[in-house]
Design a protein around this motif. Structure first.
Motif, short mmCIF file in Angstrom:
data_model
loop_
_atom_site.label_atom_id
_atom_site.label_comp_id
_atom_site.label_asym_id
_atom_site.label_seq_id
_atom_site.Cartn_x
_atom_site.Cartn_y
_atom_site.Cartn_z
N LEU A 24 41.73 60.78 99.77
CA LEU A 24 43.08 60.36 99.40
C LEU A 24 43.65 59.33 100.38
O LEU A 24 44.71 58.75 100.13
CB LEU A 24 44.02 61.58 99.34
CG LEU A 24 43.73 62.55 98.20
CD1 LEU A 24 44.61 63.77 98.32
CD2 LEU A 24 43.94 61.86 96.86
N ASP A 25 42.94 59.12 101.48
CA ASP A 25 43.36 58.07 102.42
C ASP A 25 43.46 56.72 101.72
O ASP A 25 44.23 55.85 102.14
CB ASP A 25 42.33 57.96 103.56
CG ASP A 25 42.79 58.78 104.76
OD1 ASP A 25 44.02 59.05 104.83
OD2 ASP A 25 41.95 59.14 105.58
N HIS A 26 42.66 56.57 100.64
CA HIS A 26 42.66 55.30 99.92
C HIS A 26 43.86 55.17 98.99
O HIS A 26 44.10 54.10 98.45
CB HIS A 26 41.37 55.15 99.11
CG HIS A 26 40.15 55.19 99.99
ND1 HIS A 26 39.85 54.19 100.89
CD2 HIS A 26 39.18 56.12 100.13
CE1 HIS A 26 38.75 54.51 101.54
NE2 HIS A 26 38.32 55.68 101.11
N SER A 27 44.55 56.27 98.78
CA SER A 27 45.71 56.22 97.89
C SER A 27 46.94 55.89 98.75
O SER A 27 47.27 56.63 99.67
CB SER A 27 45.89 57.56 97.19
OG SER A 27 47.05 57.51 96.41
N PRO A 28 47.62 54.79 98.46
CA PRO A 28 48.69 54.34 99.37
C PRO A 28 49.93 55.23 99.35
O PRO A 28 50.65 55.28 100.33
CB PRO A 28 49.03 52.94 98.83
CG PRO A 28 48.59 52.95 97.41
CD PRO A 28 47.44 53.89 97.32
N HIS A 29 50.16 55.91 98.24
CA HIS A 29 51.44 56.61 98.14
C HIS A 29 51.35 58.11 98.44
O HIS A 29 52.37 58.75 98.60
CB HIS A 29 52.05 56.40 96.75
CG HIS A 29 51.10 56.62 95.63
ND1 HIS A 29 50.47 55.57 94.99
CD2 HIS A 29 50.63 57.74 95.07
CE1 HIS A 29 49.67 56.07 94.06
NE2 HIS A 29 49.75 57.37 94.09
#
Lengths: 488, 204
Positions: free
Chosen positions: A78-83
C-alpha cells in the motif's frame, strides 16, 4: 437604493455586470466544487473498495495459514497508494492480524467495525474516510480489511478552485472596468448628450437645436434620430402655427380697420341723419303749432284733426331721433367713470315722470344707497329707459307699482327695475334688447324699440350684464350688473 | 516513622480487603490466560491446526490437464497409518465442500489404497516406511502431506513444520511437479520454505 438611483448608467451597468459575473462565477464555483468533491470522493471510495478487494484477496492464504508476515508484506504494497494512510487486517474474531501505517503515522481516531454480515462499509470523519471490506474465501468469513484514506486532496482541490475563481473574478472586474469605458463611449455619452439637448430644448423652448447623432447605428442612434425628427416636427408645427397666427392677426387687423371705418361712417351717417332731420322736423312742428293756435282761421274739424295727427307724428319722430342719437352716443361717447348714486338718479326720473303725468296713480319705491362708479350721462340714459318703460307698461293697470332696488348675488350686486305692468312672453326675452324689435304693437304701447338696445350697449360697455324676467300680464323685471361699485 | 506509626490504625481495616483483591486478580489473570490459550487455537501446534490445514490445502490445489469429468464425486482426504489427527479431522470436514465435492475422510492401511485420494496424510508413525509409501503412490495425482521429519527429502510434497510455536508448512515443488497437481502461488507465498521450481520457472 438611493445610491443605486443616483449612479450614472455606466456605473449601474458596471455594477450589474460585476454582480452578474460574480454571482455566475460563485454559482459555477460552488457547482463545480460540489461536483468535483462528490466525484473525487466517489472515486476515492471506489478506488479504496478495489484496493481493499485486492488486499483481501492477497491476504486469504495468509489468513488461512496464519501467516502474519505474508499479510504484512501484502499491506506494505500500500506504500504505492498515495492516499492510504493506515490499514489493518483483522481476523474473523476481530483481532488484529496485520497492520500498516504510512510513514509511521499513529492509529487514527476514526474507528469502526463492519457489522457481522456487512460485506462492505465506509465511514467519513472530517478529511478521513475509513473503508472496511470483509475477506471471504469460499463462503468462509476469514476477517476484514480496513483502509483509511486521507481526503486532504479534497480540501486542496477546493482551495485551488477558490483561488482560480478569485483570479477569474478579478480578471472579470478588470474587464468590466474596461467594458464600462466602452459602454460609456457607446451608450452613456450619446445618452448624456441626448439628455443635455432635451434639457436645453425644454428650458429655452428652442426647437431648432439638434442632438448629435452617435456614430453607431443601433437603437440609440434610432432614438436620437427620432428625437431630432420630433424636434423638427415641433419646429415645423410651430412655424405653421406662427404663420397661421400672423395671417389671422393680419386678417383681424384688416377686418377691425374695415369695421371701424364702416362703424364710423355709419355713426356719422346716423348722427348726421338724426341731427339734420331735426331742423326740418322742428320746422314742421312749428308750423303745426302755429296752425293749432291760429284761432278759427277757416279750418274745419277734419283739418284740425289732421293737424293734431301731424303734431303727434312730429313729436314721435323727435323722440325717435333723440333715441337714435342716444344709441349713437352710447356707442361712441368715451366712458367717464365717476362715483354716482343710482338711487337719487332713479328718484329724480320717477318724480319727473309723475310730474309729466300727474293723473297716473303710481306707487314707486327706490332703495337707497345704490352707489356705483360709472358714466353718469350714460347711466342716466339706462335708468331713464328702464323706468320710462316701467311707467309705460303699467299704464293699463289701476295702480302702477314700480320699484328700483338692488340685491347681492354670487356675481356681485344686481340692480333691478321691477313693475306690475303688461310683462312679456319670456320666450322672446332675448329679442327685447335688439334694436327696433318690439313685443307689443305701437297702438298698444307706443315706442321706438331702441331704448333697451341702448341700455344693453351702455351696460356692456361698462363690463356689466343686463337681462329681463317677466310673464305676460304679470309685470317685468330688468336686472343689470355694473362691475365697479363704490364701497361704503 | 512518626507518620507511618500514626497512619497504621487507619490501614488495619483494608489489609484484609487487599489480600482478597490480590486473590481475585490472580484468578482473573488465570482465567484470562486460559481464554487466550483457547483463542490462540489457529496459531497452535497441535493436530487440530494440522487437520484444518489439510482441508485448506485442498482449497489451493488444482489439477492441470485433467478433465473435471474424470474426478471422483467426493474429495477424499486419506490418512495412512496410525491416525494422530483423530476427531479433529472428522470435525473439520463436516459439511465442507471443495471444488463442488463434499469432503470425506478415509483412513487406509495400505499406501496403494492412497492412489484414489486427493490428499494423503502419511502418519509420522510410518517412520522408515514413508519412502516405500511414496514409491507406492508414485506419480499419481495425490497431494502427499506429513509431519514426519525429512518427509520432503523422501519425495513428499508438503511437510508440516513447527516455527515459533506455530504450525507452518514446507513445499517440495519437484515432487509436486511430477504430477498434474498445481499449487496456487498464494499458497507458496505463505509456505515456510519452497524447494524446487514452479512449472513456469522450469520451462527455459
Amino acid at each position: 437604493m438611493k445610491l443605486w438611483d443616483r449612479r450614472t448608467i455606466a456605473g449601474k451597468l458596471m455594477r450589474l455586470n460585476l454582480q452578474v459575473t460574480g454571482t455566475a462565477l460563485l454559482l459555477a464555483y460552488l457547482a463545480f466544487l460540489a461536483y468535483d468533491l462528490y466525484t473525487l470522493r466517489k472515486d476515492l471510495i471506489s478506488s479504496l473498495t478495489t484496493e481493499a478487494g485486492i488486499v483481501g484477496e492477497n491476504s486469504v492464504t495468509a489468513l488461512v495459514f496464519d501467516d502474519q508476515q505474508a499479510a504484512q508484506s501484502t499491506l506494505s504494497a500500500l506504500d504505492h497508494s498515495p492516499h492510504i494512510r493506515w490499514a489493518v487486517i483483522e481476523r474473523a474474531d476481530g483481532s488484529v492480524f496485520a497492520r500498516y501505517s504510512s510513514n509511521g503515522q499513529p492509529q487514527p481516531e476514526l474507528q469502526a467495525t463492519l457489522a457481522p454480515r456487512q460485506p462492505l462499509g465506509y465511514w467519513a470523519n472530517g478529511t478521513n474516510i475509513l473503508l472496511g471490506r470483509r475477506i471471504v474465501f469460499q463462503g468462509r468469513n476469514l476477517g476484514a480489511v480496513y483502509l483509511l484514506a486521507e481526503t486532504s486532496e479534497l480540501a486542496h482541490r477546493a482551495r485551488q478552485f477558490g483561488l482560480l475563481s478569485a483570479l477569474i473574478l478579478t480578471l472579470c472586474s478588470v474587464i468590466a472596468v474596461f467594458a464600462t469605458s466602452t459602454i460609456r463611449h457607446l451608450i452613456t455619452d450619446p445618452l448624456t448628450e441626448l439628455a443635455g439637448t432635451a434639457q436645453v430644448v425644454s428650458r429655452e423652448k428652442d426647437y431648432s437645436i439638434r442632438a448629435p447623432l452617435p456614430k453607431s447605428s443601433d437603437e440609440l442612434a434610432l432614438l436620437v434620430q427620432s428625437f431630432n425628427e420630433m424636434l423638427e416636427q415641433i419646429q415645423e408645427r410651430d412655424r405653421a402655427l406662427e404663420e397661421s397666427r400672423n395671417a389671422l392677426e393680419q386678417r383681424v387687423r384688416e377686418r377691425t380697420t374695415e369695421l371701424t371705418e364702416a362703424n364710423k361712417e355709419l355713426e356719422a351717417f346716423s348722427y348726421s341723419v338724426a341731427h339734420d332731420l331735426r331742423g326740418p322736423l322742428q320746422h314742421i312742428a312749428n308750423i303745426a303749432f302755429l296752425l293749432q293756435n291760429s284761432g278759427d282761421a277757416g279750418l274745419s274739424d277734419e283739418h284740425r284733426t289732421l293737424i293734431e295727427k301731424m303734431a303727434a307724428g312730429t313729436d314721435g319722430m323727435a323722440v325717435l331721433i333723440d333715441d337714435l342719437l342716444n344709441l349713437s352716443s352710447a356707442t361712441t361717447t368715451p366712458l367717464r367713470r365717476t362715483a354716482i348714486d343710482l338711487s337719487l338718479m332713479a328718484e329724480s326720473i320717477l318724480e319727473r315722470l309723475q310730474a309729466d303725468d300727474p293723473a297716473r296713480r303710481a306707487q314707486w319705491t327706490v332703495a337707497r344707497g345704490a352707489r356705483v362708479i360709472a358714466d353718469e350721462g350714460l347711466m342716466h340714459i339706462v335708468l331713464e329707459n328702464l323706468l320710462r318703460n316701467a311707467w309705460k307698461y303699467t299704464s293699463k293697470v289701476d295702480v302702477a307699482e314700480i320699484e328700483f332696488g338692488f340685491s347681492e348675488d354670487d356675481a356681485g350686486t344686481v340692480y333691478f327695475v321691477r313693475d306690475n305692468g303688461a310683462g312679456f312672453n319670456p320666450r322672446y326675452a332675448d329679442r327685447l334688447f335688439r334694436p327696433f324689435q318690439r313685443l307689443h304693437s305701437q297702438s298698444e304701447f307706443p315706442g321706438t324699440g331702441i331704448g333697451l338696445a341702448t341700455a344693453l350697449r351702455i351696460v356692456t360697455r361698462h363690463g356689466g350684464k343686463i337681462w329681463a324676467d317677466g310673464q305676460v300680464d304679470r309685470g317685468a323685471a330688468f336686472c343689470f350688473t355694473l362691475p365697479y361699485v363704490v364701497e361704503g | 516513622m512518626q507518620m507511618a506509626h500514626s497512619s497504621k490504625p487507619a490501614c488495619s481495616g483494608p489489609d484484609h480487603w487487599a489480600t482478597a483483591a490480590v486473590c481475585c486478580a490472580v484468578a482473573a489473570l488465570l482465567a484470562l490466560l486460559a481464554v487466550a490459550a483457547a483463542s490462540a487455537q489457529p496459531g497452535g501446534t497441535g493436530y487440530d491446526v494440522k487437520a484444518g490445514y489439510l482441508l485448506d490445502l485442498g482449497r489451493f490445489l488444482r489439477l492441470s490437464g485433467v478433465p473435471a469429468a474424470d474426478r471422483r464425486s467426493t474429495f477424499d482426504i486419506c490418512v495412512l497409518g496410525h491416525d494422530p489427527l483423530g476427531h479433529f479431522l472428522d470435525d473439520a470436514v463436516v459439511n465442507q465442500v471443495i471444488d463442488g465435492r463434499p469432503v470425506r475422510v478415509v483412513r487406509i492401511g495400505d499406501a496403494n489404497a492412497g492412489k484414489g485420494c486427493d490428499i494423503l496424510f502419511i502418519s509420522p508413525d510410518e517412520g522408515d516406511g514413508i519412502p516405500l509409501d511414496l514409491d507406492a503412490i508414485g506419480k499419481t495425482d495425490v497431494l502427499t502431506v506429513s509431519d514426519a521429519a525429512d518427509f520432503l527429502k523422501y519425495g513428499g510434497m508438503i511437510q508440516f513444520v513447527e516455527e515459533d510455536n506455530r504450525v507452518r508448512f514446507a513445499v517440495n515443488l519437484n515432487a509436486v511437479n511430477r504430477t498434474h497437481i498445481v499449487l496456487s502461488s498464494e499458497l507458496l507465498r505463505v509456505a515456510s520454505s519452497v524447494t524446487g521450481k514452479t512449472p513456469q520457472e522450469e520451462q527455459p
